[in-house]
Structures are given as structure tokens and as C-alpha cells.
Design an enzyme around this catalytic site. Structure first.
Site, mmCIF file in Angstrom:
data_model
loop_
_atom_site.group_PDB
_atom_site.id
_atom_site.type_symbol
_atom_site.label_atom_id
_atom_site.label_comp_id
_atom_site.label_asym_id
_atom_site.label_seq_id
_atom_site.Cartn_x
_atom_site.Cartn_y
_atom_site.Cartn_z
ATOM 1 N N ILE A 376 0.739 -1.239 0.061
ATOM 2 C CA ILE A 376 -0.016 -0.036 0.140
ATOM 3 C C ILE A 376 0.880 1.365 -0.034
ATOM 4 C CG2 ILE A 376 -1.645 1.212 1.265
ATOM 5 C CD1 ILE A 376 -1.846 -2.400 1.409
ATOM 6 N N ASP A 377 1.963 1.349 0.838
ATOM 7 C CA ASP A 377 2.878 2.242 0.934
ATOM 8 C C ASP A 377 3.406 2.813 -0.564
ATOM 9 O OD1 ASP A 377 3.609 4.298 2.555
ATOM 10 O OD2 ASP A 377 5.238 3.115 3.407
ATOM 11 N N ASP A 378 4.230 1.822 -1.262
ATOM 12 C CA ASP A 378 4.626 2.041 -2.515
ATOM 13 C C ASP A 378 3.362 2.637 -3.571
ATOM 14 O OD1 ASP A 378 7.582 1.526 -3.372
ATOM 15 O OD2 ASP A 378 7.073 -0.004 -1.456
ATOM 16 N N HIS A 452 0.225 8.331 4.081
ATOM 17 C CA HIS A 452 0.192 8.102 2.706
ATOM 18 C C HIS A 452 -0.993 7.915 1.771
ATOM 19 C CE1 HIS A 452 4.995 7.353 3.843
ATOM 20 N NE2 HIS A 452 4.355 8.613 3.841
#
Length: 632
Positions: A376-378, A452
Site C-alpha cells: 500500500i505504501d509504494d 500516505h
């Protein structure tokens, strides 16, 4: 605007120009960026032990790795898990074993100092389970004295507690092959023993209380089962574990793009009967070569192994930094990077689909090859970058950003937050197992990842979407009492707070909101006297280190990005900007020996080489842009 301020702006503009040029110089011809991820010497020690176990250890590689390991030993004879950190017993034991393998003698002065620390700290008996697994492979620890790890775990359905999907993705990929290794119990003796590292004291108990006692009983029961001649599911479990491992081997030959599951999967497949010339084994071992860093050192070449590589993460952050620097979405470097990112989109389901069946794939992973585990972060950061690109210059960016947005929305956990890899990976029961004494083993939502995701959704015009509002509520609920936020994947409260504040502002919360004012006060209150910000990694285990540490470029930039989103005219902003400009090297980069990335809080940390460049460039670029708008 004063003359002094104009002079400062000229200095900032020069710093931005130098940093931008330095960043572009580092771009690969294919369009990506990738900085080194430096960790600790356990990576190198375990690589040597793996090759020794497989009988493929090259003497030149052994000598080069040993030079690196020796270079990282401190004056007190110990090795740490991060620059400037405290001595770590298990890391020092593994480094000592690797140097013995390289021919260093126990009475050599550097090993004598290491041994003195090891014994005084409790010896092999007090090392972590993973260290004792490596020692058991060579007969230096008894398999009987390790926690039971039955392969039948892989047969449990997803709804049964302690099934493999209760573990975080990095943990399940490691635990499945470990159960094979621990069941088959191989022993291949070293040409020496490590008896000098023993104290003779009994191994301490794992935890206290009712739950620990219950799992202690479970462990004893499982060991009785191991000694039973009748294990009806054992052959099927081993076969299924081998299939499970092979199903998750990536195109680069590895597993998850990270060292722990990679090396244990090699061991498991080898012990299940696959010869070294088997295609899966050849690909796995050759793939490790791509994670090696070789460079000149004192006395000859040094060789170290990266625990992971971060091209997607580095590239999307670099695109954002370049756009923050000049806003040119048609710049050749930006277009090439955006085009490369489109090719990295993952359009096949992975383990995340166990909790979210039927959801269309559309995310990005951290690494070159990790199709099974987009995160999810990327994905949020890639979408933020793609959303700023010119669709005519990078055709397909809009569609990819839409798919990434939909995937992130689908991966929201039930409590409203977002984790790194899975939704609702929150069963804490697995943390109580006796062999879970190192690193995070589940993947619950965290403030930095949730921030993010919220920031991305807000910039995509979805600030009022129910998922975004639930994410905001999660962030507000999880703010620390001092006004900061915990940083799961970066060090630490500076990182968490630096991520959350811009996200909340982007989502529409006014700067006067109580959560934001308390966060800003926390950041300003933890600014160093030199104008920068820093936070020692010991803040994960010792609250007295919260927001305290040597100023670093990356952490100073994180604080500035938060403050710039709220109140760019604060004196703290000017001081932070001056610190960044003053700390810049002539070539446009910055130095940062400190580790500011986090793998497992309290246990495993990372020095991201690109953090010291991309985040300062973003902060200084945004400062210039905001200042220019204010001057018109």
C-alpha cells in the site's frame, strides 16, 4: 522581503539546482533510481553460513565479506544493528562465527574483545531464536532446544488461528521454510566449534504470564508429537510447504525481494531434495548475486549483501522530488521514470487476495521483482507521482493511477487504517509463539502508511470519500499523547508526524485543528539547536529518545515537509532550511551515516541511501515554491 532573505533564497535555489542535477546523474538509463539499502552484518554472516552449508563458499568471497564484517566492528569488540547503536548480542555472535569461518582465531585481539562481550551478555544461550537456528545447522546448538516449528502449519485453513495468513507477508514467507528446516534438522559441522561463546547457564524462559505458559505447554506438546512415530499429516505438510515455497519464487529467483525468506527458502528446497543444479535453486542462488555490493576497501575488495532493494520506492520519491524542485512534468528524467513505473505495475493477485478475494490487482511493490506482494505504501506514493505527470508525455499514467487508487481503497483494514501489505492482519496470537522473539510478525495498520494513503486519496479528489474520512479518524485516534505519531517504517516519531500532518492538511483539516497544532508544537519543540531534526532509533524501545538525535538530512526534511504544509513562515522552517543548505555537499548530495529507515521496530533498521537526497530536495523545492507564491 529583506535583503538577507533574498540572499537566503538564492542559496536555497542553488542548493535545489545542485541536488536536482545530482539526482538526475544517478538515474539509470532505464529510468529508475536505486540507492543502496545498508543494514547490519548479519546479512553477510548468514550469507557466508548459507554458502558453507551448501558447500559453495568461494574463498575470495569469504575473504571480501570478512573484510567488511571486520570493518564494522566497534572499539569495544561488538557489532550493532545501526550506526551508533548499542551492542547487539546476536549480531555479534553471528559476526564472530563468520570471522571464525574466515580463519580468524579465537585468541586474535578483535575476536577476544568480541568474545568477552558475548559471554558477559549471556553467551549463545541468550541469543535470539534465528541465531540459534543458524548455529543448529552446524551442530553448535541442539535442535531439541529450539521451539517446535511444525510444517503442518501450512495446512491450516485461513480461518483457523495461527494459519500462515495470520502472519505478516515477510514473516509467513520466512516461517514456512523454517518449519521445513526445523523438521528435517540437518547438521553439517563446521571445522571448529564455538564452545568459547557458551556460559553454561540455562536458556531463559520465553515470556511470563498465562498466555506465555499456555504456549509453553503447546511447545512441549508439539515436541512430544515430533518424537511420535506416527505423524499422519507430516509427509503431506512437507510436500505442501515445498509447493507453497515454489509458488512464491519471484522472477529474480528470490522470495519477497528480502533476505530472510530467500535464504530459508533455499535451505528448505535443498533439504527437500532439490539439487543445486535444479532450475529453482540455480535461479535462487544466482539471484543473490544481484544483491551484493562490492567495492575497494582496506586490504582488498569488500563485499556486503543488501537485505532488500528499493527501486520502485526510490523512483517514485525521486519523481516527486524533481516535480517539487521545478514542476516540469515533461522533463526527460521524469518522463522516463514515469514510463518505467508504469511497467512495474502488478496486475496479478498475490497473498493479499486471501483477505480481499475478487479485488482487481493494481499495485506496486518495493522491489524489481515481487509480484506476490505489492504494498500500500509504494502504491500510494507511486499514484501521487503519476497523478502529477502529463498524460500526453506518459500515456497510461491516468489509468494506472486509477487502478492503484481502487486497489488501495480495497485494502483498507476494518478499523479504517492501512497496513503495508495486507488488510486486517491483526491477530496478535502469533506474537506469543516461543520462536517469535525477533521482529514484527504481523502487519497492522500504521500511521505512516495510513497517512500516505489518505494524502494520495485527497490529492485524487477523494478527500470526502468514506474511506478517506475513516482513515482520518484512524489517524486522529492514534495520535500520541504528546502530539506526535509513531513511524512504523521510518525513524520514528519525526517520520510518523512528518507523514501525517501533510496528509491531514491535504484532506481538508485546517491548520488550527487541535491535532495539527499539537503535532506542530511537538516538531518545533524537538528541533535541534543547529536547526535540524534527528531521532535516534532507540526511540522504538526507550521513550526518552523520542524526537532526540543527531540532525540528519532526511529527518530534517520530514519535519520541514510537515511544517511547510501548515505554517511556512515559522522561524523553525527558516532554521531547518538553513541547516539543509549548509549541510549540502558541493556535488549536490548530503551525507547521512545514521540509519533512518525501519524494518522491524526495535530489531532491524535500514540506511536508505536515497533518503538523504530525495527528501531534502522535496523540502527545499516546496519551500522555494511557497516563498515564490508569497512574494507575488
Amino acid at each position: 522581503m529583506t535583503t538577507q532573505h533574498r540572499s537566503d533564497l538564492a542559496d536555497v535555489a542553488g542548493a535545489v539546482k545542485r541536488a536536482r542535477e545530482h539526482l538526475i546523474e544517478r538515474q539509470s538509463p532505464a529510468g529508475w533510481w536505486k540507492g543502496e539499502l545498508r543494514t547490519n552484518v548479519t546479512m553477510d554472516a548468514e550469507d557466508l553460513l548459507l554458502r558453507q552449508f551448501l558447500d559453495i563458499l568461494n574463498p575470495d568471497d569469504l575473504a571480501a565479506a570478512a573484510r567488511w564484517i571486520r570493518s564494522q566492528q566497534r572499539d569495544d569488540g561488538t557489532w550493532a544493528n545501526f550506526h551508533g547503536g548499542p551492542a547487539d548480542l546476536s549480531t555479534t555472535i553471528e559476526a564472530y562465527a563468520a570471522l571464525r569461518l574466515a580463519g580468524d582465531r579465537p585468541d586474535d585481539e578483535h575476536l577476544a574483545r568480541a568474545r568477552e562481550y558475548i559471554v558477559s551478555a549471556g553467551g549463545i544461550e541468550k541469543s535470539r531464536v534465528f541465531t540459534r537456528i543458524w548455529l543448529a545447522l552446524f551442530g553448535e546448538w541442539s535442535w531439541d532446544d529450539l521451539p517446535a516449528m511444525p510444517p503442518e502449519l501450512v495446512l491450516l485453513p485461513a480461518w483457523v488461528p495461527l494459519n500462515v495468513y495470520d502472519w505478516a507477508c515477510w514473516a509467513r514467507q520466512t516461517v514456512v521454510p523454517i518449519t521445513v528446516v526445523a523438521t528435517l534438522r540437518p547438521v553439517r559441522p563446521l571445522p571448529f566449534t564455538l564452545d568459547e561463546l557458551r556460559t553454561g547457564a540455562p536458556r531463559p524462559r520465553n515470556g511470563h504470564g498465562l498466555v506465555a505458559s499456555a504456549f509453553g505447554l503447546l511447545d512441549r506438546g508439539l515436541k512430544l508429537y515430533e518424537r511420535s512415530p506416527v505423524k499422519p499429516a507430516r509427509a503431506r505438510a512437507l510436500r505442501r510447504a515445498g509447493e507453497w515455497i515454489l509458488d512464491r519464487q519471484e522472477a529474480d529467483g528470490g522470495w519477497g525481494g528480502i533476505q530472510p525468506p530467500w535464504v530459508y527458502s533455499i535451505l528448505a528446497l535443498h533439504l527437500l531434495g532439490r539439487p543445486l543444479d535444479d532450475p529453482a535453486m540455480v535461479a535462487a542462488i544466482e539471484g543473490l548475486e544481484g544483491f551484493l555490493v562490492r567495492e575497494p576497501g582496506d586490504g582488498g575488495e569488500v563485499r556486503r549483501l543488501e537485505a532488500c532493494q528499493s527501486p520502485v520506492w526510490d523512483t517514485c520519491l525521486a519523481v516527486t522530488a524533481l516535480l517539487d524542485a521545478d514542476g516540469n512534468d515533461r522533463d526527460d528524467a521524469v518522463v522516463r521514470a514515469g514510463t518505467w513505473l508504469l511497467d512495474e505495475e502488478i496486475r496479478v493477485p498475490g497473498d493479499w487476495a486471501v483477505k480481499r478475494p475478487g479485488v482487481a490487482a493494481g499495485g506496486w511493490a518495493f522491489e524489481f521483482a515481487n509480484d506476490g506482494y505489492p504494498d500500500i505504501d509504494d502504491t500510494a506514493e507511486v499514484v501521487l507521482a503519476l497523478d502529477r505527470l502529463d498524460e500526453n508525455a506518459v500515456p497510461g499514467a491516468a489509468d494506472a493511477a486509477r487502478r492503484g487508487t481502487e486497489w488501495v481503497l480495497a485494502l483498507q483494514s476494518a478499523d479504517g487504517g492501512w497496513a503495508a501489505f495486507d488488510a486486517d492482519n491483526t491477530r496478535r496470537l502469533v506474537e506469543k509463539l516461543p520462536f517469535c522473539d525477533f521482529g514484527a510478525v504481523i502487519d497492522p495498520p500504521s500511521a505512516d502508511v495510513t497517512a500516505h494513503a489518505v494524502e494520495m486519496l485527497a490529492h485524487r479528489g477523494l478527500a470526502d470519500h468514506p474511506a478517506t474520512r475513516r482513515g482520518i479518524a484512524w489517524l486522529l485516534h492514534n495520535q500520541e499523547s504528546d502530539g506526535s505519531w509513531f513511524g512504523r517504517w521510518g525513524a520514528n516519531y519525526v517520520y510518523g508526524t512528518g507523514a501525517v500532518v501533510p496528509a491531514l492538511v491535504a484532506a481538508g483539516l485546517p491548520p488550527s485543528h487541535d491535532a495539527i497544532t499539537r503535532a506542530v508544537d511537538w516538531l518545533v519543540g524537538h528541533q535541534n539547536g543547529d536547526g535540524g531534526w534527528g531521532e535516534d532509533l532507540r526511540s522504538y524501545t526507550d521513550d526518552s529518545w523520542r524526537g532526540r538525535g543527531t540532525s540528519t538530512p532526511s529527518q530534517t526534511a520530514w519535519a520541514l515537509l510537515a511544517l511547510l504544509s501548515v505554517d511556512p513562515d515559522r522561524a523553525a522552517v527558516e532554521q531547518g532550511v538553513r541547516w539543509l543548505v549548509g549541510a549540502q555537499r558541493a556535488d549536490g548530495g548530503w551525507d547521512e551515516d545514521e540509519f533512518t529507515g525501519t524494518g522491524f521496530p526495535g530489531d532491524f533498521y535500514i540506511n536508505y541511501e536515497m533518503y538523504r537526497l530525495v527528501f531534502p530536495l522535496s523540502a527545499l523545492g516546496r519551500y522555494l515554491s511557497i516563498t515564490a507564491r508569497g512574494a507575488t
